[in-house]
Design a protein around this motif. Structure first.
Motif, PDB file in Angstrom:
ATOM      1  N   TYR A  82      -1.782   2.850 -11.752  1.00 44.90           N
ATOM      2  CA  TYR A  82      -2.088   3.292 -10.396  1.00 44.90           C
ATOM      3  C   TYR A  82      -3.536   2.904 -10.092  1.00 44.90           C
ATOM      4  O   TYR A  82      -4.440   3.179 -10.887  1.00 44.90           O
ATOM      5  N   GLN A 116     -12.872   3.272   5.057  1.00 46.29           N
ATOM      6  CA  GLN A 116     -12.710   4.588   4.446  1.00 46.29           C
ATOM      7  C   GLN A 116     -14.032   5.335   4.425  1.00 46.29           C
ATOM      8  O   GLN A 116     -14.092   6.545   4.692  1.00 46.29           O
ATOM      9  N   THR A 151      -6.622   3.109  -7.156  1.00 48.55           N
ATOM     10  CA  THR A 151      -7.123   3.582  -5.877  1.00 48.55           C
ATOM     11  C   THR A 151      -7.691   2.396  -5.097  1.00 48.55           C
ATOM     12  O   THR A 151      -7.805   1.279  -5.617  1.00 48.55           O
ATOM     13  N   THR A 190     -12.429  -0.508   2.196  1.00 45.10           N
ATOM     14  CA  THR A 190     -13.376   0.452   1.624  1.00 45.10           C
ATOM     15  C   THR A 190     -14.398   0.880   2.665  1.00 45.10           C
ATOM     16  O   THR A 190     -14.743   2.063   2.780  1.00 45.10           O
ATOM     17  N   GLU A 226      -4.686   9.761   0.283  1.00 43.85           N
ATOM     18  CA  GLU A 226      -5.426   8.577  -0.151  1.00 43.85           C
ATOM     19  C   GLU A 226      -4.484   7.392  -0.360  1.00 43.85           C
ATOM     20  O   GLU A 226      -3.360   7.542  -0.834  1.00 43.85           O
ATOM     21  N   ASP A 227      -4.990   6.204  -0.027  1.00 40.31           N
ATOM     22  CA  ASP A 227      -4.226   4.981  -0.254  1.00 40.31           C
ATOM     23  C   ASP A 227      -4.336   4.563  -1.714  1.00 40.31           C
ATOM     24  O   ASP A 227      -5.374   4.750  -2.355  1.00 40.31           O
ATOM     25  N   TYR A 228      -3.255   3.982  -2.244  1.00 42.80           N
ATOM     26  CA  TYR A 228      -3.301   3.430  -3.591  1.00 42.80           C
ATOM     27  C   TYR A 228      -2.287   2.291  -3.702  1.00 42.80           C
ATOM     28  O   TYR A 228      -1.414   2.124  -2.865  1.00 42.80           O
ATOM     29  N   LYS A 240       0.842  -1.205   0.000  1.00 39.62           N
ATOM     30  CA  LYS A 240       0.000   0.000   0.000  1.00 39.62           C
ATOM     31  C   LYS A 240       0.871   1.246   0.000  1.00 39.62           C
ATOM     32  O   LYS A 240       1.869   1.315   0.712  1.00 39.62           O
ATOM     33  N   TYR A 264     -10.748   1.934  -4.278  1.00 43.55           N
ATOM     34  CA  TYR A 264     -11.969   1.490  -4.960  1.00 43.55           C
ATOM     35  C   TYR A 264     -11.623   0.659  -6.197  1.00 43.55           C
ATOM     36  O   TYR A 264     -12.264  -0.358  -6.466  1.00 43.55           O
ATOM     37  N   TYR A 278     -10.281   8.649 -12.620  1.00 45.55           N
ATOM     38  CA  TYR A 278      -9.804   9.004 -11.283  1.00 45.55           C
ATOM     39  C   TYR A 278      -9.226   7.792 -10.553  1.00 45.55           C
ATOM     40  O   TYR A 278      -8.293   7.910  -9.761  1.00 45.55           O
ATOM     41  N   HIS A 279      -9.782   6.627 -10.813  1.00 41.67           N
ATOM     42  CA  HIS A 279      -9.424   5.429 -10.049  1.00 41.67           C
ATOM     43  C   HIS A 279      -8.387   4.541 -10.743  1.00 41.67           C
ATOM     44  O   HIS A 279      -7.704   3.760 -10.086  1.00 41.67           O
TER      45      HIS A 279
END
Length: 274
Positions: A85, A119, A87, A116, A22-24, A15, A89, A62-63
């Motif tokens: 990358y 979050q 996210t 999730t 934000e985590d990704y 992670k 989600y 975005y995700h």
């Protein structure tokens, strides 16, 4: 350590945290953890997850962010390698779209579902806390405005809304389709609440700092501060508050959080009896 525990630990270790908190995860980092040896096979899962994201009405850009990395191969040759990358989600959707016969995928599905949920709870708690701060700030502003000579507080508050939203309270609620019985800020999300908190605190401080007196002058000050906040949002390319979506009523969020906290405190036997 059990094999599935190893999957969870590996996902935790891979992670990463973006500058915005934000985590990704990187797709290449979790490919092997989820039991995929070949990138082509895992890339197909990512495409399926991306389609599911778009199908749910959420912008996948975005995700899921595609990228390429240059790696050094044999004899010093440089090759480009695709990566992505993801996210939190996106990872959840990838786990949902993976091969369910793989125990690693099933474990990852549960892992990302729990992450999730955590979050979501965190975001809700932050919204509730911010709403309570706005309420407290409004009480302080009301006291300062009273000392400045304000007696018609509905008009005073409306002046601030006109500055920030470009329209009065009644028009804002009509535009956002908020029921008349609901308070505007009880249906506001964090971005909208933050803008209003800034408007309120800066108005209160300006009234005190400049020792503004008279109801008309106080109303003009409130409107002017709102206009300045609105202009700042425009300068940075933000979404104006009247265009932000409404959220679930804050009282429902509070009730759900309270029920969740109570359930966590109950022994398992009592939960089953409820």
């Amino acid at each position: 350590m059990e094999p599935l525990d190893t999957v969870i630990r590996a996902l935790d270790e891979k992670k990463r945290v973006a500058p915005n908190g934000e985590d990704y995860w990187m797709a290449r980092d979790i490919q092997g953890i989820l039991g995929y040896e070949k990138w082509d096979n895992f890339e197909a899962v990512i495409r399926k997850a991306r389609t599911a994201c778009e199908g749910s009405g959420i912008n996948p850009k975005y995700h899921f962010l595609d990228t390429k990395k240059v790696i050094t191969a044999g004899k010093g040759a440089e090759l480009e390698r695709a990566d992505c990358y993801l996210t939190l989600y996106a990872c959840y959707l990838v786990a949902m779209s993976g091969d369910t016969t793989k125990p690693e995928v099933a474990t990852a599905h549960t892992y990302f579902a729990v992450q999730t949920r955590r979050q979501e709870v965190s975001d809700q708690e932050k919204r509730v806390a911010l709403r309570e701060r706005v309420q407290m700030s409004n009480r302080v502003l009301a006291g300062t405005a009273r000392s400045a000579g304000v007696t018609r507080f509905a008009l005073f508050n409306d002046a601030g809304y006109r500055g920030l939203y470009g329209m009065g309270l009644a028009d804002i609620k009509r535009r956002k389709r908020i029921p008349s019985k609901d308070q505007l800020l009880d249906r506001a999300g964090r971005a909208e609440l933050a803008a209003n908190e800034f408007r309120i605190t800066q108005t209160q401080q300006k009234l005190e700092r400049e020792r503004i007196q008279g109801e008309h002058a106080a109303m003009q000050t409130h409107r002017k501060v709102g206009e300045e906040v609105r202009a700042a949002i425009k300068r940075i390319g933000g979404v104006q508050p009247e265009d932000l979506p409404i959220e679930e009523p804050i009282q429902k969020v509070k009730k759900r959080l309270a029920q969740g906290a109570r359930a966590e405190r109950l022994p398992l036997r009592n939960r089953e009896e409820e």
